[in-house]
Design a protein around this motif. Structure first.
Motif, PDB file in Angstrom:
ATOM      1  N   LYS A  86       1.079  -0.420  -0.274  1.00 23.94           N
ATOM      2  CA  LYS A  86       0.212   0.253   0.318  1.00 23.94           C
ATOM      3  C   LYS A  86       0.980   1.539  -0.444  1.00 23.94           C
ATOM      4  O   LYS A  86       0.627   2.739   0.090  1.00 23.94           O
ATOM      5  N   GLY A  87       2.235   1.105  -0.331  1.00 20.72           N
ATOM      6  CA  GLY A  87       2.752   2.208  -0.303  1.00 20.72           C
ATOM      7  C   GLY A  87       3.083   3.322   1.220  1.00 20.72           C
ATOM      8  O   GLY A  87       2.950   4.686   1.294  1.00 20.72           O
ATOM      9  N   LEU A  88       3.343   2.222   1.860  1.00 19.64           N
ATOM     10  CA  LEU A  88       2.746   2.938   3.989  1.00 19.64           C
ATOM     11  C   LEU A  88       4.246   3.022   4.191  1.00 19.64           C
ATOM     12  O   LEU A  88       5.555   1.726   3.970  1.00 19.64           O
ATOM     13  N   ILE A  89       4.594   3.379   5.370  1.00 21.32           N
ATOM     14  CA  ILE A  89       5.921   3.454   5.638  1.00 21.32           C
ATOM     15  C   ILE A  89       5.559   2.879   7.347  1.00 21.32           C
ATOM     16  O   ILE A  89       4.595   3.295   8.152  1.00 21.32           O
ATOM     17  N   LEU A  90       6.643   2.096   7.599  1.00 19.70           N
ATOM     18  CA  LEU A  90       6.970   1.296   8.855  1.00 19.70           C
ATOM     19  C   LEU A  90       7.336   1.555   9.945  1.00 19.70           C
ATOM     20  O   LEU A  90       8.862   1.665   9.870  1.00 19.70           O
ATOM     21  N   HIS A  91       7.529   2.729  11.724  1.00 17.87           N
ATOM     22  CA  HIS A  91       8.408   3.204  12.208  1.00 17.87           C
ATOM     23  C   HIS A  91       7.536   1.566  13.657  1.00 17.87           C
ATOM     24  O   HIS A  91       6.763   1.470  14.336  1.00 17.87           O
ATOM     25  N   LEU A  92       9.089   2.094  13.970  1.00 20.01           N
ATOM     26  CA  LEU A  92       8.470   1.070  15.735  1.00 20.01           C
ATOM     27  C   LEU A  92       9.628   1.772  16.943  1.00 20.01           C
ATOM     28  O   LEU A  92      10.206   2.025  16.792  1.00 20.01           O
ATOM     29  N   ASP A  93       8.110   2.010  17.720  1.00 25.03           N
ATOM     30  CA  ASP A  93       8.491   2.253  18.689  1.00 25.03           C
ATOM     31  C   ASP A  93       9.141   2.112  19.966  1.00 25.03           C
ATOM     32  O   ASP A  93       8.712   0.583  20.244  1.00 25.03           O
ATOM     33  N   GLY A  94      10.374   1.155  19.859  1.00 31.00           N
ATOM     34  CA  GLY A  94      11.050   0.510  20.556  1.00 31.00           C
ATOM     35  C   GLY A  94      11.617   1.293  21.667  1.00 31.00           C
ATOM     36  O   GLY A  94      12.429   0.509  22.192  1.00 31.00           O
ATOM     37  N   ALA A  95      11.037   1.555  22.867  1.00 28.72           N
ATOM     38  CA  ALA A  95      11.875   1.334  23.739  1.00 28.72           C
ATOM     39  C   ALA A  95      12.243   0.956  24.695  1.00 28.72           C
ATOM     40  O   ALA A  95      13.107   0.528  24.991  1.00 28.72           O
ATOM     41  N   ARG A  96      11.455  -0.529  24.735  1.00 30.76           N
ATOM     42  CA  ARG A  96      11.819  -1.553  25.220  1.00 30.76           C
ATOM     43  C   ARG A  96      12.008  -2.770  23.899  1.00 30.76           C
ATOM     44  O   ARG A  96      11.944  -3.395  24.663  1.00 30.76           O
ATOM     45  N   LEU A  97      12.466  -2.408  23.615  1.00 34.37           N
ATOM     46  CA  LEU A  97      12.364  -3.148  21.918  1.00 34.37           C
ATOM     47  C   LEU A  97      13.861  -4.621  22.628  1.00 34.37           C
ATOM     48  O   LEU A  97      13.499  -5.757  22.504  1.00 34.37           O
ATOM     49  N   PHE A  98      14.537  -4.350  23.511  1.00 32.23           N
ATOM     50  CA  PHE A  98      15.773  -5.047  23.982  1.00 32.23           C
ATOM     51  C   PHE A  98      15.345  -6.325  25.062  1.00 32.23           C
ATOM     52  O   PHE A  98      15.235  -7.121  24.827  1.00 32.23           O
ATOM     53  N   ASN A  99      13.431  -5.823  25.804  1.00 30.26           N
ATOM     54  CA  ASN A  99      13.222  -6.947  26.349  1.00 30.26           C
ATOM     55  C   ASN A  99      11.807  -7.381  25.989  1.00 30.26           C
ATOM     56  O   ASN A  99      12.711  -8.544  25.660  1.00 30.26           O
ATOM     57  N   ALA A 100      11.965  -7.656  24.526  1.00 27.37           N
ATOM     58  CA  ALA A 100      11.624  -8.740  23.520  1.00 27.37           C
ATOM     59  C   ALA A 100      12.473  -9.226  22.829  1.00 27.37           C
ATOM     60  O   ALA A 100      11.853 -10.745  23.065  1.00 27.37           O
ATOM     61  N   LEU A 101      13.375  -8.256  22.647  1.00 29.38           N
ATOM     62  CA  LEU A 101      14.253  -9.526  21.819  1.00 29.38           C
ATOM     63  C   LEU A 101      15.376 -10.725  22.603  1.00 29.38           C
ATOM     64  O   LEU A 101      15.291 -11.532  22.843  1.00 29.38           O
ATOM     65  N   VAL A 102      15.618  -9.875  24.196  1.00 27.95           N
ATOM     66  CA  VAL A 102      16.362 -11.052  24.946  1.00 27.95           C
ATOM     67  C   VAL A 102      15.527 -12.238  25.419  1.00 27.95           C
ATOM     68  O   VAL A 102      15.396 -13.718  25.998  1.00 27.95           O
ATOM     69  N   GLU A 103      14.094 -11.899  25.165  1.00 26.06           N
ATOM     70  CA  GLU A 103      12.836 -12.830  25.268  1.00 26.06           C
ATOM     71  C   GLU A 103      12.178 -13.771  23.723  1.00 26.06           C
ATOM     72  O   GLU A 103      11.521 -14.952  24.003  1.00 26.06           O
ATOM     73  N   THR A 104      13.030 -13.319  22.795  1.00 29.82           N
ATOM     74  CA  THR A 104      12.611 -14.123  21.696  1.00 29.82           C
ATOM     75  C   THR A 104      13.563 -14.657  20.848  1.00 29.82           C
ATOM     76  O   THR A 104      14.491 -14.412  21.253  1.00 29.82           O
ATOM     77  N   ASP A 105      13.177 -15.363  19.701  1.00 25.65           N
ATOM     78  CA  ASP A 105      14.169 -15.609  18.781  1.00 25.65           C
ATOM     79  C   ASP A 105      14.914 -14.667  17.233  1.00 25.65           C
ATOM     80  O   ASP A 105      15.632 -15.019  17.061  1.00 25.65           O
TER      81      ASP A 105
END
Length: 338
Positions: free
Chosen positions: A163-182
């Motif tokens: 659809k030609g949209l931009i995708l942004h991530l508010d990853g303020a606590r992204l590292f919390n997600a990363l240590v719990e996932t693959d």
């Protein structure tokens, strides 16, 4: 013993971090001459497999810069109704980008690809704003530290590309997600057009966030950062804290999560708690029985020198962090028995 679980922004620099800050070489970053800032920006960009990064004082600034760069006045931003960019950034989307918001009702702050597709306005309809940006938050603060399914993120990316949209991530606590996932940071860098990460929450820095993206996006963001008054001078000490945290503190997030899960278990055993949201990372949301409102509960705990925050009429939030130890946890379990 004071037990402060209001936020993971309350952490103080560790001894190693303070030593790194003390020994940092300094220069004027407005002239691009601070070696620590340059090192941090290059390090984070490389970590996520992206071209460039921009060091800023706050995550609100990095999010707002991304939205300002990615949209035109009158555009519309799609996000969940619990998103930080919508609830907790002072109306910045309207003030800074002159854009409107389409807030969606997801699952604890997490929206789906189908929800995104169903919410895109017809670009040929002059009555509607132009949908230009989708913003996700991971983990979701207001969702109790909930983690996005990365497969769903990839599906959302597919919709954005189509659809030609931009995708942004508010990853303020992204590292919390990363240590719990693959997933690895590079996985997120491959999917998102821009990412905001915070250093002053679980990673324990005194201040600082970074916006990551293409060189073009970061160059534009740097110009808007200047307009917002966000130019650094001798910021190498703060950058040194960030470099130290990325090298030494990421793995420690697992301990925050372990303690948060134990707080959830303790709370669930008390009669004044009706429900505890699933504890996935370092945020615990407890829904109280209707015999006590959250402001009264927070006040009662404050008398016991336990500090948390009201998150709704019957909802309270506890956030574990670098300075909350097992000794604090043991003491908290006793004080919650009332």
């Amino acid at each position: 013993m004071r037990i402060d679980l209001r936020s993971d922004t309350l952490t103080l620099p560790t001894s190693g971090m303070k030593e790194a800050m003390q020994n940092a070489a300094l220069g004027d970053d407005v002239y691009g001459e601070d070696p620590g800032v340059n090192q941090l920006e290059k390090k984070v960009a490389a970590m996520f497999g992206m071209e460039a990064a921009l060091f800023c004082p706050t995550g609100t600034m990095t999010n707002q810069l991304a939205i300002r760069v990615h949209t035109q006045p009158g555009d519309e931003v799609i996000c969940d109704k619990l998103s930080h960019i919508y609830l907790y950034e002072g109306g910045g989307i309207a003030l800074n980008a002159f854009a409107s918001v389409r807030p969606l009702d997801g699952d604890r702050g997490r929206i789906t690809a189908q929800m995104v597709e169903d919410s895109i306005n017809n670009p040929d309809d002059v009555h509607q704003p132009v949908t230009s940006l989708v913003s996700l938050e991971n983990t979701v603060n207001k969702g109790g530290g909930s983690i996005y399914d990365f497969e769903e993120i990839k599906k959302i990316k597919e919709v954005c590309v189509r659809k030609g949209l931009i995708l942004h991530l508010d990853g303020a606590r992204l590292f919390n997600a990363l240590v719990e996932t693959d997933q690895q940071p590079e996985d997120y860098g491959h999917v998102f057009d821009s990412i905001s990460i915070c250093l002053s929450k679980g990673l324990g820095c005194p201040v600082g966030s970074l916006l990551i993206g293409t060189s073009t996006v970061i160059a534009k963001a740097k110009r808007f950062r200047k307009v917002m008054g966000g130019g650094w001078r001798q910021a190498g000490g703060l950058a040194a804290a960030g470099n130290y945290a990325l090298d030494h503190h990421i793995a420690l997030l697992k301990e925050d999560h372990r303690r948060a899960k134990e707080i959830g278990r303790i709370l669930s055993q008390n009669s004044y708690v009706k429900n505890v949201y699933p504890v996935e990372t370092n945020i615990v949301l407890a829904e109280l029985s209707e015999v006590m409102e959250s402001v009264d509960f927070v006040a009662k705990l404050k008398e016991l020198d336990v500090h948390c925050v009201s998150f709704g009429k019957y909802l309270v939030r506890f956030v574990t962090h670098l300075d909350f130890t097992d000794q604090h946890l043991e003491e908290l379990a006793q004080r919650l028995k009332f």
